[in-house]
Design a protein around this motif. Structure first.
Motif, PDB file in Angstrom:
ATOM      1  N   PRO A  98       0.159  -4.828   5.535  1.00 33.62           N
ATOM      2  CA  PRO A  98      -0.349  -5.381   6.795  1.00 33.62           C
ATOM      3  C   PRO A  98       0.662  -6.363   7.386  1.00 33.62           C
ATOM      4  O   PRO A  98       1.285  -7.139   6.652  1.00 33.62           O
ATOM      5  CB  PRO A  98      -1.640  -6.100   6.369  1.00 33.62           C
ATOM      6  CG  PRO A  98      -2.025  -5.465   5.073  1.00 33.62           C
ATOM      7  CD  PRO A  98      -0.732  -5.103   4.399  1.00 33.62           C
TER       8      PRO A  98
ATOM      9  N   ASP B 196       0.300  -9.137   8.917  1.00 36.19           N
ATOM     10  CA  ASP B 196       0.027 -10.568   8.824  1.00 36.19           C
ATOM     11  C   ASP B 196       0.489 -11.194   7.516  1.00 36.19           C
ATOM     12  O   ASP B 196       0.544 -12.425   7.406  1.00 36.19           O
ATOM     13  CB  ASP B 196      -1.461 -10.854   9.060  1.00 36.19           C
ATOM     14  CG  ASP B 196      -2.373 -10.143   8.068  1.00 36.19           C
ATOM     15  OD1 ASP B 196      -1.861  -9.368   7.235  1.00 36.19           O
ATOM     16  OD2 ASP B 196      -3.595 -10.368   8.131  1.00 36.19           O
TER      17      ASP B 196
ATOM     18  N   THR C 148      -0.400  10.308  10.886  1.00 30.96           N
ATOM     19  CA  THR C 148      -1.387   9.232  10.919  1.00 30.96           C
ATOM     20  C   THR C 148      -0.753   7.893  10.568  1.00 30.96           C
ATOM     21  O   THR C 148      -1.009   6.874  11.228  1.00 30.96           O
ATOM     22  CB  THR C 148      -2.542   9.523   9.938  1.00 30.96           C
ATOM     23  OG1 THR C 148      -3.203  10.719  10.337  1.00 30.96           O
ATOM     24  CG2 THR C 148      -3.529   8.375   9.907  1.00 30.96           C
TER      25      THR C 148
ATOM     26  N   ASP D 273       1.022   1.394  16.221  1.00 30.07           N
ATOM     27  CA  ASP D 273      -0.039   0.588  16.824  1.00 30.07           C
ATOM     28  C   ASP D 273      -0.123  -0.815  16.230  1.00 30.07           C
ATOM     29  O   ASP D 273      -0.978  -1.620  16.646  1.00 30.07           O
ATOM     30  CB  ASP D 273      -1.396   1.278  16.658  1.00 30.07           C
ATOM     31  CG  ASP D 273      -1.494   2.554  17.483  1.00 30.07           C
ATOM     32  OD1 ASP D 273      -0.707   2.695  18.445  1.00 30.07           O
ATOM     33  OD2 ASP D 273      -2.344   3.412  17.163  1.00 30.07           O
ATOM     34  N   GLY D 274       0.736  -1.123  15.252  1.00 30.38           N
ATOM     35  CA  GLY D 274       0.782  -2.473  14.713  1.00 30.38           C
ATOM     36  C   GLY D 274      -0.210  -2.782  13.620  1.00 30.38           C
ATOM     37  O   GLY D 274      -0.370  -3.943  13.240  1.00 30.38           O
ATOM     38  N   TYR D 275      -0.868  -1.767  13.066  1.00 29.42           N
ATOM     39  CA  TYR D 275      -1.828  -2.014  11.992  1.00 29.42           C
ATOM     40  C   TYR D 275      -1.152  -2.153  10.634  1.00 29.42           C
ATOM     41  O   TYR D 275      -1.663  -2.819   9.739  1.00 29.42           O
ATOM     42  CB  TYR D 275      -2.859  -0.892  11.936  1.00 29.42           C
ATOM     43  CG  TYR D 275      -3.775  -0.854  13.132  1.00 29.42           C
ATOM     44  CD1 TYR D 275      -4.756  -1.824  13.319  1.00 29.42           C
ATOM     45  CD2 TYR D 275      -3.655   0.141  14.100  1.00 29.42           C
ATOM     46  CE1 TYR D 275      -5.592  -1.801  14.418  1.00 29.42           C
ATOM     47  CE2 TYR D 275      -4.488   0.178  15.204  1.00 29.42           C
ATOM     48  CZ  TYR D 275      -5.447  -0.800  15.363  1.00 29.42           C
ATOM     49  OH  TYR D 275      -6.272  -0.775  16.463  1.00 29.42           O
ATOM     50  N   LEU D 276      -0.010  -1.496  10.471  1.00 32.49           N
ATOM     51  CA  LEU D 276       0.755  -1.560   9.232  1.00 32.49           C
ATOM     52  C   LEU D 276       2.237  -1.688   9.561  1.00 32.49           C
ATOM     53  O   LEU D 276       2.679  -1.298  10.646  1.00 32.49           O
ATOM     54  CB  LEU D 276       0.529  -0.302   8.379  1.00 32.49           C
ATOM     55  CG  LEU D 276      -0.834  -0.102   7.723  1.00 32.49           C
ATOM     56  CD1 LEU D 276      -0.890   1.272   7.061  1.00 32.49           C
ATOM     57  CD2 LEU D 276      -1.138  -1.187   6.707  1.00 32.49           C
ATOM     58  N   GLU D 277       2.987  -2.215   8.602  1.00 29.33           N
ATOM     59  CA  GLU D 277       4.444  -2.201   8.670  1.00 29.33           C
ATOM     60  C   GLU D 277       4.962  -1.324   7.545  1.00 29.33           C
ATOM     61  O   GLU D 277       4.498  -1.414   6.401  1.00 29.33           O
ATOM     62  CB  GLU D 277       5.015  -3.610   8.515  1.00 29.33           C
ATOM     63  CG  GLU D 277       4.800  -4.518   9.695  1.00 29.33           C
ATOM     64  CD  GLU D 277       5.720  -4.198  10.871  1.00 29.33           C
ATOM     65  OE1 GLU D 277       6.642  -3.376  10.708  1.00 29.33           O
ATOM     66  OE2 GLU D 277       5.514  -4.782  11.939  1.00 29.33           O
TER      67      GLU D 277
ATOM     68  N   GLN E 291       0.851  -1.188   0.000  1.00 27.50           N
ATOM     69  CA  GLN E 291       0.000   0.000   0.000  1.00 27.50           C
ATOM     70  C   GLN E 291       0.891   1.243   0.000  1.00 27.50           C
ATOM     71  O   GLN E 291       1.785   1.363   0.836  1.00 27.50           O
ATOM     72  CB  GLN E 291      -0.903   0.026   1.234  1.00 27.50           C
ATOM     73  CG  GLN E 291      -1.779  -1.198   1.398  1.00 27.50           C
ATOM     74  CD  GLN E 291      -2.580  -1.147   2.682  1.00 27.50           C
ATOM     75  OE1 GLN E 291      -2.762  -0.091   3.297  1.00 27.50           O
ATOM     76  NE2 GLN E 291      -3.066  -2.307   3.114  1.00 27.50           N
TER      77      GLN E 291
ATOM     78  N   SER F 158       1.319   6.614  13.381  1.00 32.55           N
ATOM     79  CA  SER F 158       0.487   6.022  14.433  1.00 32.55           C
ATOM     80  C   SER F 158       0.033   4.620  14.052  1.00 32.55           C
ATOM     81  O   SER F 158       0.023   3.712  14.893  1.00 32.55           O
ATOM     82  CB  SER F 158      -0.731   6.902  14.705  1.00 32.55           C
ATOM     83  OG  SER F 158      -0.350   8.160  15.217  1.00 32.55           O
ATOM     84  N   LEU F 159      -0.341   4.423  12.783  1.00 33.77           N
ATOM     85  CA  LEU F 159      -0.770   3.098  12.341  1.00 33.77           C
ATOM     86  C   LEU F 159       0.358   2.080  12.442  1.00 33.77           C
ATOM     87  O   LEU F 159       0.148   0.924  12.794  1.00 33.77           O
ATOM     88  CB  LEU F 159      -1.300   3.178  10.905  1.00 33.77           C
ATOM     89  CG  LEU F 159      -2.635   3.903  10.723  1.00 33.77           C
ATOM     90  CD1 LEU F 159      -2.938   4.097   9.245  1.00 33.77           C
ATOM     91  CD2 LEU F 159      -3.765   3.127  11.402  1.00 33.77           C
ATOM     92  N   VAL F 160       1.568   2.519  12.139  1.00 34.64           N
ATOM     93  CA  VAL F 160       2.726   1.634  12.274  1.00 34.64           C
ATOM     94  C   VAL F 160       3.005   1.358  13.751  1.00 34.64           C
ATOM     95  O   VAL F 160       3.220   0.212  14.157  1.00 34.64           O
ATOM     96  CB  VAL F 160       3.961   2.242  11.579  1.00 34.64           C
ATOM     97  CG1 VAL F 160       5.217   1.434  11.905  1.00 34.64           C
ATOM     98  CG2 VAL F 160       3.746   2.310  10.067  1.00 34.64           C
TER      99      VAL F 160
END
Length: 228
Positions: A56, A58, A36, A43-47, A29, A39-41
């Motif tokens: 993601p 996973d 933003t 918090d573990g939502y994205l790498e 992506q 923060s997503l990185v």
């Protein structure tokens, strides 16, 4: 080449890498860097694989996927002589959060990449293995590079990670350290190795580390082609 005439992801490394990377490209992506995304990185939502390219966590569930997705994230700037190295090689082997910046090693004198740390060094036979057609430094070469060049907060835990995950043994590192010439970085590597073995930490000069990372390229030897 793909159907649009562009170089397929990871084709610079090998056709095998390109074939394996093709179904993975949709997992990447591209987003502008912003608080933003930070923060997503966090918090573990994205790498974040390289600046502006995310995936993601996973989908990074195997070493082959980690290697190929990193190469695909680098994109058309990737070259055959780019070898995944340092903490990025440790990450490919062991997993966990993707290191930032990503790190490559090259035998070419001029190979800058935006947002990627590219070191210049020689590669002896046995220093490079392949993972799904993607080249990365061998576990023992990775450990030696981490002990010599990585930041103080990275070197010791990264080498411990390689040991704990069974990618190398203490005796392999002992043997390779014994063959290094007696220079400042070799002394630092040996001090850090003692910290790995005994759970301590050693001081490290950030400026000295950066000088080492930015040092002149050395004479090149051919890498091996051990396939996992």
């Amino acid at each position: 080449m793909d159907s649009t005439g562009h170089l397929a992801p990871c084709a610079a490394w090998s056709q095998h890498a390109a074939d394996l990377a093709a179904p993975l490209i949709g997992e990447l992506q591209e987003w502008p860097e912003s608080p933003t995304m930070d923060s997503l990185v966090a918090d573990g939502y994205l790498e974040r694989l390289v600046p502006g390219v995310f995936t993601p966590p996973d989908v990074l569930d195997t070493a082959v996927r980690r290697a190929l997705l990193l190469g695909a994230a680098i994109g058309q700037e990737l070259r055959r002589h780019h070898v995944i190295a340092g903490d990025s090689a440790r990450w490919v082997m062991c997993g966990g959060p993707a290191p930032s910046p990503a790190e490559l090693l090259t035998t070419a004198h001029r190979s800058p990449l935006g947002g990627v740390l590219v070191r210049h060094s020689r590669l002896a036979t046995g220093d490079v293995e392949t993972m799904g057609g993607a080249p990365l430094t061998s576990p023992v070469r990775t450990a030696l590079d981490l002990l010599r060049f990585a930041g103080n907060d990275t070197a010791v835990p990264a080498v411990r990670d390689l040991l704990d995950n069974g990618h190398l043994t203490e005796s392999q590192v002992h043997t390779q350290l014994a063959t290094l010439p007696h220079r400042y970085l070799t002394r630092t590597a040996r001090e850090r190795w003692e910290a790995v073995l005994h759970g301590g930490a050693t001081p490290w000069s950030g400026s000295a580390c950066q000088d080492a990372v930015n040092g002149a390229a050395a004479e090149t030897a051919l890498p091996s082609a051990v396939t996992r």
